[in-house]
Design a protein around this motif. Structure first.
Motif, PDB file in Angstrom:
ATOM      1  N   LEU A 186      27.669  44.838  48.232  1.00  0.00           N
ATOM      2  CA  LEU A 186      27.985  43.588  47.536  1.00  0.00           C
ATOM      3  C   LEU A 186      26.868  42.566  47.700  1.00  0.00           C
ATOM      4  O   LEU A 186      26.531  41.843  46.756  1.00  0.00           O
ATOM      5  N   ALA A 187      26.264  42.501  48.882  1.00  0.00           N
ATOM      6  CA  ALA A 187      25.126  41.600  49.087  1.00  0.00           C
ATOM      7  C   ALA A 187      23.943  42.025  48.224  1.00  0.00           C
ATOM      8  O   ALA A 187      23.232  41.182  47.660  1.00  0.00           O
ATOM      9  N   GLY A 188      23.742  43.330  48.100  1.00  0.00           N
ATOM     10  CA  GLY A 188      22.677  43.834  47.236  1.00  0.00           C
ATOM     11  C   GLY A 188      22.907  43.486  45.777  1.00  0.00           C
ATOM     12  O   GLY A 188      21.969  43.128  45.052  1.00  0.00           O
ATOM     13  N   LEU A 189      24.157  43.574  45.312  1.00  0.00           N
ATOM     14  CA  LEU A 189      24.482  43.190  43.931  1.00  0.00           C
ATOM     15  C   LEU A 189      24.243  41.701  43.698  1.00  0.00           C
ATOM     16  O   LEU A 189      23.781  41.300  42.627  1.00  0.00           O
ATOM     17  N   GLU A 190      24.561  40.880  44.691  1.00  0.00           N
ATOM     18  CA  GLU A 190      24.318  39.439  44.561  1.00  0.00           C
ATOM     19  C   GLU A 190      22.828  39.150  44.443  1.00  0.00           C
ATOM     20  O   GLU A 190      22.405  38.370  43.599  1.00  0.00           O
ATOM     21  N   LEU A 191      22.039  39.792  45.288  1.00  0.00           N
ATOM     22  CA  LEU A 191      20.604  39.505  45.327  1.00  0.00           C
ATOM     23  C   LEU A 191      19.846  40.099  44.143  1.00  0.00           C
ATOM     24  O   LEU A 191      18.933  39.469  43.617  1.00  0.00           O
ATOM     25  N   THR A 192      20.181  41.308  43.738  1.00  0.00           N
ATOM     26  CA  THR A 192      19.399  41.980  42.704  1.00  0.00           C
ATOM     27  C   THR A 192      19.919  41.743  41.292  1.00  0.00           C
ATOM     28  O   THR A 192      19.126  41.582  40.368  1.00  0.00           O
ATOM     29  N   ALA A 193      21.235  41.746  41.109  1.00  0.00           N
ATOM     30  CA  ALA A 193      21.798  41.652  39.761  1.00  0.00           C
ATOM     31  C   ALA A 193      22.491  40.325  39.488  1.00  0.00           C
ATOM     32  O   ALA A 193      22.932  40.082  38.372  1.00  0.00           O
ATOM     33  N   GLY A 194      22.638  39.472  40.498  1.00  0.00           N
ATOM     34  CA  GLY A 194      23.322  38.199  40.301  1.00  0.00           C
ATOM     35  C   GLY A 194      24.822  38.339  40.099  1.00  0.00           C
ATOM     36  O   GLY A 194      25.452  37.453  39.543  1.00  0.00           O
ATOM     37  N   LEU A 195      25.396  39.446  40.550  1.00  0.00           N
ATOM     38  CA  LEU A 195      26.837  39.673  40.418  1.00  0.00           C
ATOM     39  C   LEU A 195      27.532  39.320  41.730  1.00  0.00           C
ATOM     40  O   LEU A 195      27.127  39.761  42.803  1.00  0.00           O
ATOM     41  N   TYR A 196      28.584  38.519  41.613  1.00  0.00           N
ATOM     42  CA  TYR A 196      29.381  38.104  42.766  1.00  0.00           C
ATOM     43  C   TYR A 196      30.776  38.690  42.613  1.00  0.00           C
ATOM     44  O   TYR A 196      31.280  38.827  41.505  1.00  0.00           O
ATOM     45  N   ILE A 197      31.419  38.990  43.723  1.00  0.00           N
ATOM     46  CA  ILE A 197      32.789  39.491  43.670  1.00  0.00           C
ATOM     47  C   ILE A 197      33.710  38.325  43.331  1.00  0.00           C
ATOM     48  O   ILE A 197      33.526  37.220  43.815  1.00  0.00           O
ATOM     49  N   ALA A 198      34.690  38.570  42.468  1.00  0.00           N
ATOM     50  CA  ALA A 198      35.637  37.523  42.084  1.00  0.00           C
ATOM     51  C   ALA A 198      36.558  37.201  43.254  1.00  0.00           C
ATOM     52  O   ALA A 198      36.824  38.045  44.108  1.00  0.00           O
ATOM     53  N   GLY A 199      37.034  35.988  43.282  1.00  0.00           N
ATOM     54  CA  GLY A 199      37.925  35.553  44.353  1.00  0.00           C
ATOM     55  C   GLY A 199      37.192  34.721  45.384  1.00  0.00           C
ATOM     56  O   GLY A 199      35.972  34.746  45.475  1.00  0.00           O
ATOM     57  N   THR A 200      37.961  33.993  46.167  1.00  0.00           N
ATOM     58  CA  THR A 200      37.350  33.082  47.134  1.00  0.00           C
ATOM     59  C   THR A 200      37.415  33.592  48.573  1.00  0.00           C
ATOM     60  O   THR A 200      36.704  33.077  49.420  1.00  0.00           O
ATOM     61  N   VAL A 201      38.242  34.591  48.862  1.00  0.00           N
ATOM     62  CA  VAL A 201      38.379  35.049  50.253  1.00  0.00           C
ATOM     63  C   VAL A 201      38.006  36.519  50.445  1.00  0.00           C
ATOM     64  O   VAL A 201      38.138  37.038  51.544  1.00  0.00           O
ATOM     65  N   THR A 202      37.524  37.178  49.420  1.00  0.00           N
ATOM     66  CA  THR A 202      37.244  38.610  49.519  1.00  0.00           C
ATOM     67  C   THR A 202      36.151  38.921  50.532  1.00  0.00           C
ATOM     68  O   THR A 202      36.329  39.779  51.402  1.00  0.00           O
ATOM     69  N   LEU A 203      35.025  38.231  50.456  1.00  0.00           N
ATOM     70  CA  LEU A 203      33.921  38.520  51.380  1.00  0.00           C
ATOM     71  C   LEU A 203      34.257  38.188  52.834  1.00  0.00           C
ATOM     72  O   LEU A 203      33.954  38.993  53.729  1.00  0.00           O
ATOM     73  N   PRO A 204      34.887  37.043  53.125  1.00  0.00           N
ATOM     74  CA  PRO A 204      35.274  36.810  54.527  1.00  0.00           C
ATOM     75  C   PRO A 204      36.255  37.857  55.065  1.00  0.00           C
ATOM     76  O   PRO A 204      36.189  38.220  56.247  1.00  0.00           O
ATOM     77  N   LEU A 205      37.141  38.366  54.221  1.00  0.00           N
ATOM     78  CA  LEU A 205      38.068  39.407  54.684  1.00  0.00           C
ATOM     79  C   LEU A 205      37.327  40.697  55.022  1.00  0.00           C
ATOM     80  O   LEU A 205      37.637  41.357  56.020  1.00  0.00           O
TER      81      LEU A 205
END
Length: 177
Positions: A30-49
């Motif tokens: 997911l971090a790679g998608l954010e950095l390379t493609a600009g895609l973020y996971i939907a939702g506000t608590v998914t990554l902290p979980l």
């Protein structure tokens, strides 16, 4: 009297190992998608979980009572919890186009941590969102979406017209997906 040293059950360690490596791999992807493609996971608590799963499963993998690792992992859990509490004041609002082919996502920041703005995203592939080059700016940390002081009208399948209250008056923004 002899103290019995209790070892974790092998099945518990196996489950913790699987959870640790799978959730860590997911977090890295997911971090790679954010950095390379600009895609973020939907939702506000998914990554902290996901972060919590990585850290808590790491606790079960620590061997031989290494106090430093327990303390370090505990501190990381506390830091993750603090970041979750600070950043969890965000809210996401979803607006679907008339033909239901596009979704506009507005992520409004809390009045505590922002200076009055919201990010605009386009939803992609169902669970991801791509940040667009628009910002909904307000004065004095006003939150028009939380207060229901906005109007969004789709003018086409790829264009939306957003009217929102910015703290002093209404402002208009044309958003192209």
């Amino acid at each position: 009297m002899k103290l019995i040293k209790q070892k974790p059950h092998p099945a518990t360690r196996k489950i913790a190992r699987i959870l640790f490596w799978s959730s860590l791999s997911l977090r890295i992807a997911l971090a790679g998608l954010e950095l390379t493609a600009g895609l973020y996971i939907a939702g506000t608590v998914t990554l902290p979980l996901i972060n919590f799963v990585v850290l808590i499963s790491a606790l079960f993998l620590i061997q031989k009572r290494r106090a430093v690792l327990y303390i370090l992992t505990g501190l990381l859990i506390v830091c993750n919890a603090a970041l979750l509490l600070i950043n969890n004041d965000c809210a996401e609002y979803y607006f679907t186009s008339p033909q239901k082919t596009n979704t506009l996502v507005i992520r409004e920041k809390s009045a505590l941590i922002s200076s009055g703005w919201a990010d605009v995203y386009s939803r992609e592939f169902g669970i991801f969102k791509r940040k667009l080059d628009y910002k909904v700016g307000t004065d004095d940390s006003y939150q028009p979406f939380a207060h229901g002081q906005y109007r969004l009208e789709w003018t086409g399948e790829f264009t939306a017209l957003l009217d929102y209250y910015n703290g002093h008056g209404y402002q208009q923004l044309e958003i192209k997906l």
